[in-house]
Design a protein around this motif. Structure first.
Motif, PDB file in Angstrom:
ATOM      1  N   ASN A   1      22.357  28.344  17.257  1.00 32.12           N
ATOM      2  CA  ASN A   1      21.150  28.290  17.186  1.00 32.12           C
ATOM      3  C   ASN A   1      20.123  27.648  18.096  1.00 32.12           C
ATOM      4  OD1 ASN A   1      21.447  29.335  14.600  1.00 32.12           O
ATOM      5  ND2 ASN A   1      21.283  27.245  13.594  1.00 32.12           N
TER       6      ASN A   1
ATOM      7  N   ARG B   1      23.907  17.859  25.080  1.00 30.03           N
ATOM      8  CA  ARG B   1      24.565  16.973  24.219  1.00 30.03           C
ATOM      9  C   ARG B   1      23.683  16.261  23.156  1.00 30.03           C
ATOM     10  NH1 ARG B   1      29.209  18.713  25.387  1.00 30.03           N
ATOM     11  NH2 ARG B   1      30.195  18.106  27.177  1.00 30.03           N
ATOM     12  N   TYR B   2      22.538  15.932  23.342  1.00 33.72           N
ATOM     13  CA  TYR B   2      21.341  15.462  22.814  1.00 33.72           C
ATOM     14  C   TYR B   2      21.237  16.411  21.549  1.00 33.72           C
ATOM     15  CZ  TYR B   2      16.971  14.347  20.649  1.00 33.72           C
ATOM     16  OH  TYR B   2      15.595  14.160  19.725  1.00 33.72           O
TER      17      TYR B   2
ATOM     18  N   THR C   1      15.467  24.515  12.859  1.00 40.03           N
ATOM     19  CA  THR C   1      16.797  24.498  12.931  1.00 40.03           C
ATOM     20  C   THR C   1      17.166  25.331  14.048  1.00 40.03           C
ATOM     21  OG1 THR C   1      17.321  26.445  11.557  1.00 40.03           O
ATOM     22  CG2 THR C   1      16.914  24.285  10.558  1.00 40.03           C
TER      23      THR C   1
ATOM     24  N   ARG D   1      23.134  18.705  20.118  1.00 42.35           N
ATOM     25  CA  ARG D   1      24.200  18.899  19.439  1.00 42.35           C
ATOM     26  C   ARG D   1      24.439  17.567  18.485  1.00 42.35           C
ATOM     27  NH1 ARG D   1      26.523  21.886  17.666  1.00 42.35           N
ATOM     28  NH2 ARG D   1      28.567  22.332  18.182  1.00 42.35           N
ATOM     29  N   GLN D   2      23.946  16.352  19.143  1.00 40.53           N
ATOM     30  CA  GLN D   2      24.243  15.267  18.218  1.00 40.53           C
ATOM     31  C   GLN D   2      23.249  15.071  17.231  1.00 40.53           C
ATOM     32  OE1 GLN D   2      23.673  12.205  21.410  1.00 40.53           O
ATOM     33  NE2 GLN D   2      25.773  12.776  22.087  1.00 40.53           N
ATOM     34  N   GLN D   3      22.131  15.980  17.305  1.00 37.90           N
ATOM     35  CA  GLN D   3      21.128  16.323  16.183  1.00 37.90           C
ATOM     36  C   GLN D   3      21.492  17.017  15.005  1.00 37.90           C
ATOM     37  OE1 GLN D   3      18.293  13.614  16.455  1.00 37.90           O
ATOM     38  NE2 GLN D   3      19.488  13.416  18.371  1.00 37.90           N
ATOM     39  N   GLY D   4      22.584  17.599  15.257  1.00 37.95           N
ATOM     40  CA  GLY D   4      23.089  18.628  14.314  1.00 37.95           C
ATOM     41  C   GLY D   4      22.659  19.978  14.439  1.00 37.95           C
ATOM     42  N   ILE D   5      22.124  20.327  15.734  1.00 42.96           N
ATOM     43  CA  ILE D   5      21.923  21.638  16.059  1.00 42.96           C
ATOM     44  C   ILE D   5      23.008  22.549  16.236  1.00 42.96           C
ATOM     45  CG2 ILE D   5      20.186  23.078  17.316  1.00 42.96           C
ATOM     46  CD1 ILE D   5      18.730  21.167  15.569  1.00 42.96           C
ATOM     47  N   ASP D   6      23.325  23.441  15.728  1.00 40.52           N
ATOM     48  CA  ASP D   6      24.378  24.489  15.843  1.00 40.52           C
ATOM     49  C   ASP D   6      24.395  25.099  17.179  1.00 40.52           C
ATOM     50  OD1 ASP D   6      25.706  23.742  13.477  1.00 40.52           O
ATOM     51  OD2 ASP D   6      25.131  25.651  12.647  1.00 40.52           O
TER      52      ASP D   6
END
Length: 251
Positions: free
Chosen positions: A135, A124-125, A65, A127-132
Motif C-alpha cells: 500500500n 521503517r517508520y 491506509t 511499516r511500524q505504523q502498520g502500513i502494508d
C-alpha cells in the motif's frame, strides 16, 4: 504541460542570478517552491520518522491506509519539505491517498550515506505504523529519485517486501556523470550543467568513494524484478541517466 507553462517556468528560473553557496541555493529552491503554496483544503501534520523529520498530508477523502512516501530533489544538497510541498500534496490528491514527505539530511554537512540511511528510516517508520508494503508508493525527483531506487534495491537485497510501485521524476542515477547528454543538452537545459553536478557529487560523495557503486549510483544496479515504475524526464535535460534506466525497464 503546455509550451506556455514551460516558458513561464523557465522565466522564473532565469529571472535571478544563479545563487552561490549552499545556504543561498537552499533558500532559492524554497522560494521557488513557495510560489505555488499548498491548497487550503490540505491538512498537514509534522511527524518524527525515527529521528528523521517528516510531514504527512491529507487531501479531502484521502485513503489513509495508502501512502506516497516522497523524497525531494535538490542534488542531495538542497531542497526540503517546503520546496516540494505543493508537488507532493497535489500528487496525493490526484491519487486519493495520504503522503509522507521526508526532510532527509543534506550534504555537504551530511555526506553519503546519511540521506540513504534516512530514507530507510522513513520506510521503517511507515511499516511500524502498520502500513502494508503493498500500500506504499515510493517516489522522488533528482536526488530523491536516487533515494527511491536505492531504498527499493536495499529492501530487495534483504529479501524484504518492496513497495507497490515507484515514481521517478528526472532521477539522478549516475554520480559518475557518464551520460553523453551532459554535453549535447548543455545549451538548452536552463538549470543543470556539468560543473554544477560535479560540485554536488563532490559534496555528497568524497573522492574516496566509488561513484559507480550501485549503492550510490543505481544506474549500475541490477533492476531485474524491480516493482512497476513510472519514470518522467524532460527532453531538454542534460542528465541522460534516466534514458539508461529506461533501457533496463523493469518487467
Amino acid at each position: 504541460m503546455a509550451e506556455s507553462e514551460i516558458a513561464n517556468i523557465r522565466a522564473v528560473l532565469l529571472s535571478k542570478p544563479r545563487p552561490v553557496g549552499w545556504e543561498q541555493r537552499r533558500q532559492r529552491l524554497d522560494e521557488v517552491g513557495s510560489i505555488w503554496p499548498v491548497a487550503d483544503d490540505v491538512e498537514l501534520r509534522t511527524v518524527d520518522c525515527g529521528n528523521v523529520a517528516g510531514e504527512w498530508s491529507f487531501s479531502p477523502g484521502a485513503d489513509t491506509t495508502r501512502v506516497l512516501l516522497y523524497f525531494h530533489g535538490g542534488g542531495f544538497c538542497s531542497g526540503s519539505i517546503l520546496s516540494h510541498r505543493r508537488l507532493v500534496t497535489e500528487a496525493g490528491r490526484a491519487a486519493g491517498i495520504s503522503t509522507l514527505a521526508i526532510d532527509y539530511r543534506l550534504a555537504p554537512e551530511n555526506p553519503f550515506p546519511a540521506a540513504h540511511d534516512d530514507a530507510m528510516s522513513a520506510w521503517r517508520y511507515l511499516r511500524q505504523q502498520g502500513i502494508d508494503a503493498g500500500n506504499i508508493v515510493v517516489g522522488g525527483d533528482s536526488a530523491g529519485g536516487n533515494l527511491t531506487i536505492t531504498l527499493i534495491n536495499a529492501l530487495r537485497r534483504a529479501n524484504e517486501e518492496s513497495p507497490a510501485c515507484a515514481w521517478l521524476i528526472s532521477p539522478w542515477t549516475d554520480l559518475s556523470m557518464s551520460g553523453t547528454t551532459l554535453q549535447s543538452k548543455d545549451q538548452i537545459d536552463p538549470i543543470i550543467h556539468r560543473g554544477y553536478l560535479d560540485e554536488l557529487a563532490d559534496a555528497v560523495a568524497p573522492a574516496s568513494l566509488d561513484r559507480r557503486s550501485p549503492f550510490l549510483s543505481p544506474l549500475f544496479s541490477n533492476l531485474t524484478g524491480f516493482p512497476p515504475t513510472l519514470i518522467q524526464v524532460g527532453s531538454a535535460e542534460t542528465c541522460s541517466q534516466t534514458r539508461h534506466v529506461s533501457r533496463r525497464r523493469p518487467r
